[in-house]
Design a protein around this motif. Structure first.
Motif, PDB file in Angstrom:
ATOM      1  N   ALA A 313      -8.572  -4.735  -5.733  1.00  0.00           N
ATOM      2  CA  ALA A 313      -7.358  -4.217  -5.092  1.00  0.00           C
ATOM      3  C   ALA A 313      -7.396  -4.581  -3.619  1.00  0.00           C
ATOM      4  N   VAL A 314      -6.242  -4.942  -3.067  1.00  0.00           N
ATOM      5  CA  VAL A 314      -6.174  -5.381  -1.676  1.00  0.00           C
ATOM      6  C   VAL A 314      -4.912  -4.821  -1.035  1.00  0.00           C
ATOM      7  N   PRO A 315      -5.023  -4.279   0.203  1.00  0.00           N
ATOM      8  CA  PRO A 315      -3.830  -3.748   0.876  1.00  0.00           C
ATOM      9  C   PRO A 315      -2.947  -4.874   1.398  1.00  0.00           C
ATOM     10  N   MET A 316      -1.637  -4.671   1.338  1.00  0.00           N
ATOM     11  CA  MET A 316      -0.672  -5.597   1.920  1.00  0.00           C
ATOM     12  C   MET A 316      -0.232  -4.984   3.244  1.00  0.00           C
ATOM     13  N   LYS A 317      -0.767  -5.501   4.343  1.00  0.00           N
ATOM     14  CA  LYS A 317      -0.496  -4.854   5.614  1.00  0.00           C
ATOM     15  C   LYS A 317      -0.225  -5.875   6.712  1.00  0.00           C
ATOM     16  N   THR A 318       0.527  -5.425   7.713  1.00  0.00           N
ATOM     17  CA  THR A 318       0.761  -6.188   8.937  1.00  0.00           C
ATOM     18  C   THR A 318       0.388  -5.280  10.099  1.00  0.00           C
ATOM     19  N   GLY A 319      -0.656  -5.655  10.834  1.00  0.00           N
ATOM     20  CA  GLY A 319      -1.140  -4.773  11.881  1.00  0.00           C
ATOM     21  C   GLY A 319      -1.680  -3.497  11.266  1.00  0.00           C
ATOM     22  N   GLU A 320      -1.141  -2.355  11.718  1.00  0.00           N
ATOM     23  CA  GLU A 320      -1.560  -1.060  11.185  1.00  0.00           C
ATOM     24  C   GLU A 320      -0.629  -0.567  10.087  1.00  0.00           C
ATOM     25  N   ARG A 321       0.435  -1.283   9.825  1.00  0.00           N
ATOM     26  CA  ARG A 321       1.410  -0.827   8.835  1.00  0.00           C
ATOM     27  C   ARG A 321       1.074  -1.401   7.456  1.00  0.00           C
ATOM     28  N   VAL A 322       1.018  -0.528   6.453  1.00  0.00           N
ATOM     29  CA  VAL A 322       0.738  -0.938   5.078  1.00  0.00           C
ATOM     30  C   VAL A 322       2.039  -0.900   4.283  1.00  0.00           C
TER      31      VAL A 322
END
Length: 571
Positions: A313-322
């Motif tokens: 499993a891997v988070p889809m994030k940009t900066g601190e926003r998921v």
């Protein structure tokens, strides 16, 4: 005979010249006879012949069994800690494997070699302090030889051989030969990895380009999310793909699920604490499980992992926003996900999340511009159009008393009534333009109709014409409005699927206590034979439920004209 021997020696020298120096040195150390040395060289060369990693691993074990003359062989690939992520046996039949049950995980003698990655040679397995015995139905094994396989400075796994044929024990020469083969295996595995990484890097780039193109071209977001799951599942050969989106403060909702038992995952709302996707969100990086069904991090939600084993499993994030979490799983007994294999997944997920965020911002800017434009139009209609119409009506009313002809007076009064009706329509339009669009349920019917027509244009390949009239936003009840949008979408979908049309016209008019929706096209028309038209039947049933009716007839352009009319029960 001498010439043939010379040719064979020359061929062997050429083949040796293609091998790395350390591997050539190990081959030189072998004191086997000419036939056995040739067999070892053939094994070394065959191991490095393929680029598909699963095929390379299988070939390594098969070659080891042959050159060392053992009854059984296996290759164990290291996973987390001292556990084996993959175990490839040779010499055991399928029936024996099924009778034995679960494959080894790295305990006993196998674990000894994992903890201490140096060659291990035993005359009797049972005499070693780490021996735990064998499970039921396991064939008897006595002699043992194991060596580690290294890829550069990393221990990739171990080669295990048991039962030297003829009842003999493995000797130092066997250990040298197997160590030589392990070096060749390390080279072959590294080459296969490099090839796989190069191939997958191109696949990831192509997948990301397709996703970005889809988002920027205005494709529905749900379709793009499905693309993300499908591409990741295909590239990493996963049997289940899941994408979960944040839901409130402490939960994740499974928006997309495809593959094995997808229905048991789709739509689930899971807490961040006690779920595999939530663990990835907290970690902020890929997390891998060798057995997701028994993973201690999963304590919430219904049973849903039966038959599945390896997962990532891997988070889809940009900066601190998921923006979400992507999960992939394989069925039990398939190879585990490795760190080098899943490393590009984090970049892929981040790029997909960035494209989604940029699309959100673009849509927000467009929405703000649209609302500002509507405010301007509403002001102009109120300040200019309504005032002029009102003044014109007042003028006509003042003129009526100077007109003696009854018919002329009647026409003037009718014109004044028409102006009043027009003012009502404009005020209804202003109300619709100024309505806040915080959700579909709060949107006016005019806006929803325009949105439905714009969405249908993608499937049609052209923009249908649209005409609206009457007090659409104020006189149509919410329940009826929902039905109208459903009917409009189905009618335009029928045109896209069956009509082969190049143009379509939509008319929605509210007047005389009823709403009339007309959709016509210039396509091939209705088929002459009687067939099932479940879509049209549904539209007719919707009209009947509201006390209205529907007719389908040829249109003036040669296609089909659908007229759907329902009364308005105003309160």
């Amino acid at each position: 005979m001498g010439d043939k021997g010379t040719d064979r020696n020359g061929e062997e020298r050429r083949r040796l010249g293609t091998l790395p120096d350390d591997l050539q040195e190990r081959l030189d150390l072998s004191k086997r006879g000419p036939a056995e040395a040739a067999l070892l060289l053939d094994a070394v060369m065959s191991v490095g012949r393929g680029l598909d990693l699963p095929q390379v691993l299988r070939r390594i074990v098969e070659a080891a069994v042959v050159v060392v003359d053992a009854e059984y062989g296996a290759l164990g690939v290291l996973g987390e800690g001292t556990r084996l992520a993959q175990f490839l046996p040779v010499g055991i039949t399928d029936e024996q494997r099924e009778a034995i049950g679960s494959l080894p995980e790295g305990h006993g003698i196998l674990g000894e070699l994992i903890r201490h990655p140096v060659p291990l040679r035993l005359t009797e397995l049972a005499d070693h302090r780490s021996s735990h015995g064998f499970p039921p139905n396991h064939p008897p094994m006595h002699s043992f030889l194991g060596v580690p396989i290294r890829v550069r400075d990393e221990v990739f796994g171990n080669l295990y051989l048991t039962e030297k044929r003829g009842g003999r024990a493995f000797d130092a020469e066997d250990e040298t030969v197997l160590s030589t083969l392990a070096v060749a295996a390390g080279v072959a595995i590294e080459n296969a990895r490099l090839y796989s990484q190069t191939r997958d890097r191109q696949r990831w780039q192509e997948a990301n380009s397709e996703i970005v193109e889809g988002l920027l071209s205005g494709v529905d977001e749900a379709y793009v999310l499905q693309m993300i799951v499908d591409h990741a599942s295909r590239i990493l050969s996963a049997d289940l793909g899941v994408l979960a989106l944040p839901e409130g403060e402490g939960a994740l909702r499974v928006a997309i699920a495809s593959g094995v038992d997808a229905d048991t995952h789709r739509g689930l709302v899971l807490p961040r604490e006690g779920s595999f996707v939530g663990s990835a969100l907290h970690a902020g990086e890929p997390i891998i499980s060798l057995d997701v069904e028994c993973d201690p991090r999963i304590t919430a939600g219904p049973p849903r992992w039966a038959g599945l084993g390896p997962a990532v499993a891997v988070p889809m994030k940009t900066g601190e926003r998921v923006l979400g979490v992507l999960l992939l799983a394989r069925v039990r007994e398939r190879p585990a996900f490795t760190e080098w294999e899943t490393a590009p997944l984090l970049t892929f997920a981040g790029q997909a999340a960035l494209a989604m965020e940029l699309t959100e911002r673009r849509e927000s800017v467009e929405q703000i511009a649209l609302l500002e434009d509507r405010d301007r139009i509403a002001r102009d209609l109120h300040d200019l159009a309504i005032q002029r119409l009102f003044a014109t009506g007042m003028t006509l009313q003042s003129v009526v008393r100077f007109v003696d002809h009854p018919r002329a007076s009647e026409r003037l009064l009718r014109a004044v009534d028409d102006l009043d009706e027009t003012i009502k329509i404009i005020r209804s339009t202003i109300f619709g333009l100024r309505a806040r669009e915080s959700g579909r349920a709060e949107q006016g019917l005019r806006v929803r109709t325009l949105t439905a027509v714009e969405q249908a244009a993608r499937a049609l390949g052209f923009q249908p014409s649209l005409r609206m009239g009457g007090l659409i936003d104020t006189d149509v009840p919410a329940e009826t409005a929902d039905q109208v949008i459903a009917v409009l979408g189905e009618a335009l979908s029928n045109v896209a699927r069956h009509a082969r049309a190049t143009s379509a016209d939509v008319s929605m008019v509210v007047g005389e206590g009823a709403l009339t929706l007309v959709v016509s096209d210039n396509g091939v028309g209705m088929p002459e034979h009687d067939g099932a038209h479940s879509g049209l039947d549904n539209l007719a049933q919707r009209a009947k439920n509201l006390g209205g009716d529907m007719t389908v007839e040829p249109s003036a352009e040669g296609g089909t004209r659908v007229r759907w009319r329902v009364p308005l029960r105003l309160t």
